[in-house]
Design a protein around this motif. Structure first.
Motif, PDB file in Angstrom:
ATOM      1  N   PRO A 199       0.827  -1.214   0.000  1.00  0.00           N
ATOM      2  CA  PRO A 199       0.000   0.000   0.000  1.00  0.00           C
ATOM      3  C   PRO A 199       0.864   1.269   0.000  1.00  0.00           C
ATOM      4  O   PRO A 199       1.927   1.306   0.619  1.00  0.00           O
ATOM      5  CB  PRO A 199      -0.799  -0.108   1.299  1.00  0.00           C
ATOM      6  CG  PRO A 199      -0.729  -1.528   1.701  1.00  0.00           C
ATOM      7  CD  PRO A 199       0.548  -2.078   1.156  1.00  0.00           C
ATOM      8  N   GLU A 200       0.370   2.266  -0.713  1.00  0.00           N
ATOM      9  CA  GLU A 200       1.081   3.558  -0.768  1.00  0.00           C
ATOM     10  C   GLU A 200       0.313   4.644  -0.006  1.00  0.00           C
ATOM     11  O   GLU A 200       0.827   5.739   0.180  1.00  0.00           O
ATOM     12  CB  GLU A 200       1.306   3.948  -2.223  1.00  0.00           C
ATOM     13  CG  GLU A 200       2.284   2.973  -2.906  1.00  0.00           C
ATOM     14  CD  GLU A 200       2.480   3.212  -4.386  1.00  0.00           C
ATOM     15  OE1 GLU A 200       3.527   2.794  -4.899  1.00  0.00           O
ATOM     16  OE2 GLU A 200       1.583   3.789  -5.054  1.00  0.00           O
ATOM     17  N   ARG A 222       4.519  -2.016   8.771  1.00  0.00           N
ATOM     18  CA  ARG A 222       5.225  -3.218   8.294  1.00  0.00           C
ATOM     19  C   ARG A 222       4.922  -3.549   6.844  1.00  0.00           C
ATOM     20  O   ARG A 222       5.693  -4.246   6.199  1.00  0.00           O
ATOM     21  CB  ARG A 222       4.818  -4.445   9.127  1.00  0.00           C
ATOM     22  CG  ARG A 222       5.303  -4.378  10.526  1.00  0.00           C
ATOM     23  CD  ARG A 222       5.056  -5.679  11.293  1.00  0.00           C
ATOM     24  NE  ARG A 222       5.491  -5.448  12.648  1.00  0.00           N
ATOM     25  CZ  ARG A 222       4.701  -5.438  13.708  1.00  0.00           C
ATOM     26  NH1 ARG A 222       3.430  -5.715  13.583  1.00  0.00           N
ATOM     27  NH2 ARG A 222       5.177  -5.170  14.895  1.00  0.00           N
ATOM     28  N   VAL A 223       3.772  -3.072   6.337  1.00  0.00           N
ATOM     29  CA  VAL A 223       3.367  -3.495   4.988  1.00  0.00           C
ATOM     30  C   VAL A 223       3.431  -2.352   3.969  1.00  0.00           C
ATOM     31  O   VAL A 223       3.187  -2.584   2.790  1.00  0.00           O
ATOM     32  CB  VAL A 223       1.925  -4.071   5.002  1.00  0.00           C
ATOM     33  CG1 VAL A 223       1.848  -5.303   5.897  1.00  0.00           C
ATOM     34  CG2 VAL A 223       0.907  -3.027   5.456  1.00  0.00           C
ATOM     35  N   MET A 224       3.763  -1.153   4.427  1.00  0.00           N
ATOM     36  CA  MET A 224       3.705   0.000   3.515  1.00  0.00           C
ATOM     37  C   MET A 224       4.948   0.104   2.637  1.00  0.00           C
ATOM     38  O   MET A 224       6.044  -0.303   3.025  1.00  0.00           O
ATOM     39  CB  MET A 224       3.586   1.305   4.319  1.00  0.00           C
ATOM     40  CG  MET A 224       2.300   1.491   5.074  1.00  0.00           C
ATOM     41  SD  MET A 224       0.842   1.668   4.036  1.00  0.00           S
ATOM     42  CE  MET A 224       1.003   3.343   3.429  1.00  0.00           C
ATOM     43  N   ALA A 225       4.775   0.699   1.469  1.00  0.00           N
ATOM     44  CA  ALA A 225       5.918   1.083   0.631  1.00  0.00           C
ATOM     45  C   ALA A 225       6.684   2.183   1.383  1.00  0.00           C
ATOM     46  O   ALA A 225       6.081   2.941   2.149  1.00  0.00           O
ATOM     47  CB  ALA A 225       5.419   1.611  -0.705  1.00  0.00           C
ATOM     48  N   PRO A 226       8.017   2.307   1.143  1.00  0.00           N
ATOM     49  CA  PRO A 226       8.786   3.337   1.863  1.00  0.00           C
ATOM     50  C   PRO A 226       8.228   4.740   1.625  1.00  0.00           C
ATOM     51  O   PRO A 226       8.329   5.610   2.492  1.00  0.00           O
ATOM     52  CB  PRO A 226      10.195   3.218   1.274  1.00  0.00           C
ATOM     53  CG  PRO A 226      10.252   1.882   0.626  1.00  0.00           C
ATOM     54  CD  PRO A 226       8.854   1.483   0.267  1.00  0.00           C
ATOM     55  N   ARG A 346       8.687   7.574  -5.036  1.00  0.00           N
ATOM     56  CA  ARG A 346       8.135   6.417  -5.764  1.00  0.00           C
ATOM     57  C   ARG A 346       8.740   6.321  -7.154  1.00  0.00           C
ATOM     58  O   ARG A 346       9.153   5.247  -7.587  1.00  0.00           O
ATOM     59  CB  ARG A 346       6.603   6.531  -5.865  1.00  0.00           C
ATOM     60  CG  ARG A 346       6.008   5.355  -6.640  1.00  0.00           C
ATOM     61  CD  ARG A 346       4.510   5.395  -6.665  1.00  0.00           C
ATOM     62  NE  ARG A 346       4.025   6.640  -7.223  1.00  0.00           N
ATOM     63  CZ  ARG A 346       2.780   7.096  -7.080  1.00  0.00           C
ATOM     64  NH1 ARG A 346       1.922   6.401  -6.366  1.00  0.00           N
ATOM     65  NH2 ARG A 346       2.408   8.217  -7.629  1.00  0.00           N
ATOM     66  N   GLN A 347       8.806   7.474  -7.838  1.00  0.00           N
ATOM     67  CA  GLN A 347       9.344   7.454  -9.211  1.00  0.00           C
ATOM     68  C   GLN A 347      10.784   6.966  -9.231  1.00  0.00           C
ATOM     69  O   GLN A 347      11.196   6.235 -10.126  1.00  0.00           O
ATOM     70  CB  GLN A 347       9.272   8.866  -9.816  1.00  0.00           C
ATOM     71  CG  GLN A 347       7.859   9.248 -10.218  1.00  0.00           C
ATOM     72  CD  GLN A 347       7.713  10.749 -10.480  1.00  0.00           C
ATOM     73  OE1 GLN A 347       8.599  11.542 -10.177  1.00  0.00           O
ATOM     74  NE2 GLN A 347       6.585  11.131 -11.050  1.00  0.00           N
TER      75      GLN A 347
END
Ligand code: SAM
Length: 393
Positions: A199-200, A222-226, A346-347
């Motif tokens: 998830p973002e 724990r599950v998120m994108a950086p 993200r990019q």
């Protein structure tokens, strides 16, 4: 030394047993507030065998409220059980809570002042705006209710809510999916399989008790994108009564406000932005570290039990929370700058340290903005809310 620790554990066990007896007695005397405090104290003192053997009595007392048609009190009783059992709460307890909510025609009371709500931009407008900016590959929502916030998602979305049948009033896209589960059970059993890609954007708006929201945050990190952004609802009760753990007003934030001081103290590595959003504020959290959180070595996870014990008994939110000290307007340009950094991360597929380096110059500017707006949250709420359109920036 060994003799001292034997003595200590005997004293602990004796205290737990006494607290348990008092808790049961107060419950049978129909005094749920002190009952909850004593039962909690028993658990905090390592009650041998835990609360499981006493669950039938708690359930019986909640069912008695249902049988009497006192659904408002039944809601409290089912929630008390969840509050005592925390992440070990069986799903049927949430189903009973949901049924009691559905059956409660009496509302929750409270005066006009106690139910007042304020803020600048509506939280759902802010959420929809965050979706437009971030266009997350996956959106995660804890607490769906009628689906109004889930309907803000413009792409793939997963909403988690333990109620088996939600009365949706908002139209959801076919890319939105609802998982009927408590957040704790979802993270334990389904998150790894369902949360692909990471998830973002996440919105935490489930159980309004701070330790539940804190666990939701720990599990979500724990599950998120950086480059993910976590949004937490209900950080600003508009009246002290709204912040009570046992609900006494229609407008109810519970004690989720405690997350802000906890995170400020425990997680200086995160970028926090408190928004003066209507109805009860929003907290934006960036600079997440999924790897450290998954390894269980985040300081917050280690401190969790002590934090819960320390903060749980605090009933009244301090004046600075009620005045929204530290909030900035939802439309503040710093929010856009934060979003732009997340998009760039993200990019360019930045790691957490790379993103944090980019966010570091924002920190003193956020602190300055907090200072600049201190004491003006109510006044600034009267101004029109204009959120910068991503296409126009
Ligand atoms: C305030 S409502 C959510 C409102 C929604 N996010 C919105 O803005 O439109 C809170 C929801 O959290 C759900 N909830 C309560 N406990 C929960 C838990 N442990 N895990 C996930 N959701 C929970 C309730 O069933 C309820 O539907």
């Amino acid at each position: 030394m060994a003799a001292k620790s034997v003595c200590n554990s005997r004293a602990q066990a004796a205290y737990a047993a006494a607290a348990l007896h008092l808790g049961r007695a107060f419950l049978l005397a129909d005094q749920p507030d002190p009952a909850l405090d004593h039962l909690q104290a028993a658990l905090d003192h390592a009650l041998p065998g835990g609360l499981q053997p006493h669950l039938p009595l708690l359930i019986q007392e909640a069912e008695r409220c249902v049988a009497l048609g006192d659904h408002r009190e039944a809601i409290q009783r089912w929630q008390d059980i969840a509050s005592l059992l925390a992440e070990a709460t069986p799903e049927p307890i949430y189903h009973q809570l949901s049924a009691a909510y559905a059956a409660n025609c009496a509302g929750f009371g409270g005066s006009k002042e106690e139910n007042a709500l304020w803020g600048d931009c509506s939280k759902h407008d802010v959420l929809a705006w965050l979706h437009r900016w971030l266009q997350p590959a996956l959106y995660l929502e804890i607490g769906v209710d009628q689906g109004v916030s889930l309907a803000c998602a413009s792409g793939p979305a997963i909403g988690v809510d333990p109620r088996p049948e939600l009365k949706l009033t908002a139209e959801l896209l076919p890319t939105a999916r609802i998982v009927a589960s408590s957040s704790d059970a979802f993270f334990a059993n389904q998150a790894a399989a369902l949360l692909q890609p990471a998830p973002e954007l996440a919105f935490i708006d489930g159980m309004h008790l701070f330790e539940f929201a804190l666990r939701d945050l720990l599990n979500t990190e724990r599950v998120m994108a950086p480059w993910g952004l976590v949004v937490i609802d209900d950080i600003y009760p508009c009246h002290p009564v709204q912040a009570h753990r046992r609900r006494r007003s229609s407008s109810w934030t519970g004690d989720v406000w405690k997350l802000v001081p906890i995170l400020r103290q425990q997680r200086p590595d995160l970028t926090l932005l408190c928004l003066n959003a209507h109805t009860t504020g929003l907290l934006l959290i960036a600079g997440l570290d999924a790897d450290a959180a998954a390894a269980g070595n985040a300081s917050l996870a280690a401190a969790y039990p002590d934090l819960v014990r320390h903060w749980r008994p605090i009933e009244e939110p301090p004046a600075e929370v009620l005045a929204r000290q530290g909030a900035i307007p939802s439309s503040h340009p710093l929010v856009v700058e934060l979003l732009q950094s997340l998009i760039q991360a993200r990019q360019q597929h930045w790691s957490t340290p790379e993103l944090r380096k980019a966010l570091a110059p924002l920190q003193p500017r956020i602190a300055a903005a907090e200072q600049e707006h201190a004491g003006r949250a109510l006044e600034l709420s009267q101004q029109p809310c204009v959120l910068a359109d991503p296409a126009a920036v």
